[in-house]
Scaffold this motif. Structure first.
Motif, PDB file in Angstrom:
ATOM      1  N   ILE A  58      56.188  17.865  -4.723  1.00 24.51           N
ATOM      2  CA  ILE A  58      55.505  16.977  -5.664  1.00 24.51           C
ATOM      3  C   ILE A  58      54.013  17.259  -5.603  1.00 24.51           C
ATOM      4  CG2 ILE A  58      55.187  14.592  -6.388  1.00 24.51           C
ATOM      5  CD1 ILE A  58      57.674  13.941  -4.613  1.00 24.51           C
ATOM      6  N   VAL A  59      53.442  17.616  -6.735  1.00 24.49           N
ATOM      7  CA  VAL A  59      52.042  18.013  -6.826  1.00 24.49           C
ATOM      8  C   VAL A  59      51.276  16.916  -7.568  1.00 24.49           C
ATOM      9  CG1 VAL A  59      50.461  19.882  -7.414  1.00 24.49           C
ATOM     10  CG2 VAL A  59      52.884  20.393  -7.028  1.00 24.49           C
ATOM     11  N   ALA A  60      50.251  16.360  -6.912  1.00 28.65           N
ATOM     12  CA  ALA A  60      49.482  15.270  -7.511  1.00 28.65           C
ATOM     13  C   ALA A  60      48.062  15.321  -6.963  1.00 28.65           C
ATOM     14  CB  ALA A  60      50.134  13.928  -7.206  1.00 28.65           C
ATOM     15  N   PRO A  61      47.239  16.259  -7.425  1.00 31.18           N
ATOM     16  CA  PRO A  61      45.903  16.433  -6.854  1.00 31.18           C
ATOM     17  C   PRO A  61      44.985  15.267  -7.177  1.00 31.18           C
ATOM     18  CG  PRO A  61      46.184  17.818  -8.787  1.00 31.18           C
ATOM     19  CD  PRO A  61      47.527  17.214  -8.507  1.00 31.18           C
ATOM     20  N   PRO A  62      43.904  15.110  -6.411  1.00 29.81           N
ATOM     21  CA  PRO A  62      42.924  14.068  -6.729  1.00 29.81           C
ATOM     22  C   PRO A  62      42.401  14.224  -8.158  1.00 29.81           C
ATOM     23  CG  PRO A  62      42.502  14.989  -4.552  1.00 29.81           C
ATOM     24  CD  PRO A  62      43.546  15.856  -5.187  1.00 29.81           C
ATOM     25  N   LEU A  63      42.039  13.111  -8.740  1.00 22.93           N
ATOM     26  CA  LEU A  63      41.566  13.135 -10.129  1.00 22.93           C
ATOM     27  C   LEU A  63      40.168  13.716 -10.251  1.00 22.93           C
ATOM     28  CD1 LEU A  63      42.894   9.643 -11.301  1.00 22.93           C
ATOM     29  CD2 LEU A  63      44.111  11.825 -11.075  1.00 22.93           C
ATOM     30  N   VAL A  64      39.518  13.978  -9.131  1.00 22.36           N
ATOM     31  CA  VAL A  64      38.205  14.637  -9.155  1.00 22.36           C
ATOM     32  C   VAL A  64      38.344  16.155  -9.107  1.00 22.36           C
ATOM     33  CG1 VAL A  64      36.991  12.676  -8.132  1.00 22.36           C
ATOM     34  CG2 VAL A  64      37.998  14.421  -6.637  1.00 22.36           C
ATOM     35  N   ALA A  65      39.569  16.654  -9.109  1.00 23.82           N
ATOM     36  CA  ALA A  65      39.789  18.101  -9.079  1.00 23.82           C
ATOM     37  C   ALA A  65      39.190  18.756 -10.322  1.00 23.82           C
ATOM     38  CB  ALA A  65      41.281  18.404  -8.989  1.00 23.82           C
ATOM     39  N   THR A  66      38.840  20.037 -10.170  1.00 23.52           N
ATOM     40  CA  THR A  66      38.299  20.822 -11.270  1.00 23.52           C
ATOM     41  C   THR A  66      39.320  21.870 -11.709  1.00 23.52           C
ATOM     42  OG1 THR A  66      37.358  22.491  -9.794  1.00 23.52           O
ATOM     43  CG2 THR A  66      35.986  20.555 -10.299  1.00 23.52           C
ATOM     44  N   ASP A  67      39.003  22.568 -12.780  1.00 20.14           N
ATOM     45  CA  ASP A  67      39.869  23.669 -13.220  1.00 20.14           C
ATOM     46  C   ASP A  67      40.055  24.692 -12.105  1.00 20.14           C
ATOM     47  OD1 ASP A  67      40.013  22.454 -15.667  1.00 20.14           O
ATOM     48  OD2 ASP A  67      38.744  23.898 -16.722  1.00 20.14           O
ATOM     49  N   ASP A  68      38.986  24.977 -11.367  1.00 22.65           N
ATOM     50  CA  ASP A  68      39.086  25.952 -10.280  1.00 22.65           C
ATOM     51  C   ASP A  68      40.048  25.473  -9.199  1.00 22.65           C
ATOM     52  OD1 ASP A  68      37.340  27.650 -11.550  1.00 22.65           O
ATOM     53  OD2 ASP A  68      35.584  27.063 -10.359  1.00 22.65           O
ATOM     54  N   HIS A  69      40.024  24.173  -8.900  1.00 17.44           N
ATOM     55  CA  HIS A  69      40.959  23.634  -7.904  1.00 17.44           C
ATOM     56  C   HIS A  69      42.403  23.772  -8.386  1.00 17.44           C
ATOM     57  CE1 HIS A  69      37.375  20.981  -6.614  1.00 17.44           C
ATOM     58  NE2 HIS A  69      37.498  21.965  -5.746  1.00 17.44           N
TER      59      HIS A  69
ATOM     60  N   GLY B 117      46.406  13.056  -0.634  1.00 14.71           N
ATOM     61  CA  GLY B 117      46.855  12.442   0.605  1.00 14.71           C
ATOM     62  C   GLY B 117      48.344  12.187   0.514  1.00 14.71           C
ATOM     63  N   LEU B 118      48.703  11.034   0.001  1.00 12.21           N
ATOM     64  CA  LEU B 118      50.073  10.691  -0.390  1.00 12.21           C
ATOM     65  C   LEU B 118      49.964   9.839  -1.651  1.00 12.21           C
ATOM     66  CD1 LEU B 118      53.038  11.082   0.529  1.00 12.21           C
ATOM     67  CD2 LEU B 118      52.860   8.857   1.670  1.00 12.21           C
ATOM     68  N   PHE B 119      49.380  10.433  -2.708  1.00 14.00           N
ATOM     69  CA  PHE B 119      49.110   9.771  -3.990  1.00 14.00           C
ATOM     70  C   PHE B 119      48.035   8.687  -3.833  1.00 14.00           C
ATOM     71  CE2 PHE B 119      53.731  10.569  -3.580  1.00 14.00           C
ATOM     72  CZ  PHE B 119      53.838  11.664  -4.413  1.00 14.00           C
TER      73      PHE B 119
ATOM     74  N   LYS C 194      53.487  16.963  -0.648  1.00 16.18           N
ATOM     75  CA  LYS C 194      54.683  16.271  -0.177  1.00 16.18           C
ATOM     76  C   LYS C 194      55.923  16.911  -0.794  1.00 16.18           C
ATOM     77  CE  LYS C 194      57.226  11.963  -1.018  1.00 16.18           C
ATOM     78  NZ  LYS C 194      58.000  11.973   0.217  1.00 16.18           N
ATOM     79  N   THR C 195      56.978  17.007   0.003  1.00 16.02           N
ATOM     80  CA  THR C 195      58.270  17.394  -0.551  1.00 16.02           C
ATOM     81  C   THR C 195      59.278  16.285  -0.285  1.00 16.02           C
ATOM     82  OG1 THR C 195      58.910  18.559   1.490  1.00 16.02           O
ATOM     83  CG2 THR C 195      57.888  19.868  -0.258  1.00 16.02           C
ATOM     84  N   THR C 196      60.187  16.111  -1.230  1.00 17.51           N
ATOM     85  CA  THR C 196      61.358  15.264  -1.038  1.00 17.51           C
ATOM     86  C   THR C 196      62.567  16.129  -1.324  1.00 17.51           C
ATOM     87  OG1 THR C 196      60.213  13.227  -1.698  1.00 17.51           O
ATOM     88  CG2 THR C 196      62.607  13.221  -1.798  1.00 17.51           C
ATOM     89  N   GLY C 197      63.406  16.318  -0.316  1.00 17.68           N
ATOM     90  CA  GLY C 197      64.504  17.251  -0.496  1.00 17.68           C
ATOM     91  C   GLY C 197      63.953  18.619  -0.839  1.00 17.68           C
TER      92      GLY C 197
END
Length: 449
Positions: free
Chosen positions: A423-434, A63-65, A416-419
């Motif tokens: 910034i990449v911060a996927p949910p902690l439920v992500a899998t290797d495939d994600h 979402g946004l972290f 999200k991008t800043t400038g």
């Protein structure tokens, strides 16, 4: 999986659609550009969003972290619904409800050291302003009311209230509003060329912490209330601290009686593989600000975890029956927010998400740093389950990054991008495939820009 609701762009003629978007003034958004070509999201589940066109996007930003446990958690929605049915609101002044006390108790089990006094607010911005007030109140309670200065850092982001804007070191957040609090000075940031393309903590730059000692020499320790830093500078593009940097800040603060505040609005709740980055880096501050993943993004909420020492000094200095801290918000510790927070903590614990993040981090960072061979990439930084991909700038600073995030959305990925930093911060439920899917879309889009 699609969405049964008629898409926005099919509901009305173009001129009517534009009018329907006029009333909402969007934050941190070029409104005219967005409303000319809106990108709308209508549903979320797990690690995915769905657009109003029925297209699925993988959420590479939580979402946004915020949504560390993934989207659409029925446990949280159910807890909020039950709470609203039982008690929708009670003013937090001179009244209480059991959920706020239980949520504070549960949070205190996660925080490091003696940071087990919890003050609830509604956002990260409010948490920062609250921590600043607590710092001032603490020194006043100890007879050191002249300690009114704050030390922050260039490229920092500490929210958008006047206190946080004054602390922030992102130029555009400051230059648009000339009014700022006096007595705020900024250390240099820790983004060094010598640490370029280095996973985790860089080997260079620990001496940058000595900027705090220089300010002590310049202004006098007796005038400085607190040093406020993000353990990992997040919104500016994942600036991981040099090895030993945070420990040196802690040592300088201890030597001179300065409070150390960690802004963990982004890094809190598993992003670094522990409940808080303070634990990942082995440095305990005097206060921690938090928000975002506190309720998995399901309800607006923030908090400040405060050392017992600070709390007791402020409370103990007040006369019997007096209000010890003249501060608070109408929605502090809102019943529905506390219910969401308690359900979120249950998920974190039951599913072992902090440990899961720690185990997934090597795979995630390897996938991100594997993008370093692409011509558009200027730098990659990362720690835990957060990374930034810095692009070589285009015709103007930030323009390439802005176009990049729009093209990523069209290619099925949200972040999200800043400038010019993505910034990449996927949910902690992500899998290797994600993780592999995120990396593949990033690679394909980086080759297009």
């Amino acid at each position: 999986m699609g969405h049964a609701e008629l898409p926005l762009h099919d509901r009305a003629p173009a001129h009517a659609t534009a009018t329907a978007l006029d009333a909402y003034w969007m934050p941190f958004t070029p409104n005219r550009e967005f409303k000319a070509e809106p990108r709308m999201v209508v549903r979320a589940e797990g690690v995915h969003y769905w657009s109003d066109r029925g297209e699925r996007l993988i959420d590479a930003a939580s979402g946004l972290f915020c949504c560390a446990a993934g989207h659409g958690r029925a446990e949280i929605a159910g807890a909020v619904g039950r709470q609203l049915a039982d008690l929708d609101f009670i003013a937090p002044f001179l009244r209480g409800h059991p959920g706020s006390f239980e949520f504070a108790r549960r949070l205190a089990r996660l925080t490091p050291g003696d940071l087990d006094r919890i003050f609830f607010v509604n956002s990260g911005s409010e948490a920062i302003d609250t921590a600043m007030k607590i710092a001032l109140a603490y020194h006043r309670a100890r007879g050191q009311g002249e300690r009114t200065m704050f030390v922050s850092r260039e490229r920092a982001y500490h929210g958008v209230n006047f206190g946080g804007t004054s602390l922030s070191g992102l130029v555009n957040n400051r230059r648009r509003f000339g009014l700022a609090l006096p007595g705020v000075v900024h250390m240099r940031h820790t983004h060094l060329t010598a640490n370029r393309l280095t996973p985790g903590e860089g080997a260079h730059g620990v001496e940058l912490a000595d900027d705090l000692a220089r300010f002590v020499d310049l202004y006098g320790a007796e005038n400085i209330a607190a040093c406020v830093v993000e353990p990992i500078a997040g919104s500016t593009g994942c600036l991981v601290p040099p090895r030993g940097y945070l420990a040196r800040l802690r040592e300088i603060c201890d030597r001179h009686g300065i409070l150390l505040v960690f802004d963990e609005v982004i890094t809190g709740f598993g992003r670094t593989g522990h409940a808080f980055a303070a634990q990942s880096f082995g440095v305990t501050p005097d206060m921690i600000t938090m928000a975002k993943a506190l309720t998995n993004g399901a309800q607006p909420m923030g908090a400040v975890a405060v050392s017992e020492r600070i709390h007791d000094a402020i409370v103990g200095a007040a006369p019997d029956g007096a209000i010890e801290l003249f501060h608070g918000y109408t929605y502090s510790g809102h019943p529905a927010a506390c219910a969401a927070g308690l359900a979120t903590l249950d998920i974190f614990e039951r599913e072992g998400l902090f440990e899961r993040a720690r185990a997934l981090s090597p795979r995630f960072l390897e996938a991100m740093f594997a993008l370093a061979d692409l011509p558009a990439v200027a730098d990659i930084r990362g720690y835990g389950m957060m990374a930034a991909i810095e692009l070589h700038p285009g015709v103007a600073p930030g323009r390439r990054g802005h176009e990049f995030q729009k093209r990523l959305f069209d290619n099925g990925l949200h972040l999200k991008t800043t400038g010019d930093a993505a910034i990449v911060a996927p949910p902690l439920v992500a899998t290797d495939d994600h993780i592999d899917e995120i990396a593949a879309i990033l690679r394909r889009t980086l080759l297009q820009i």
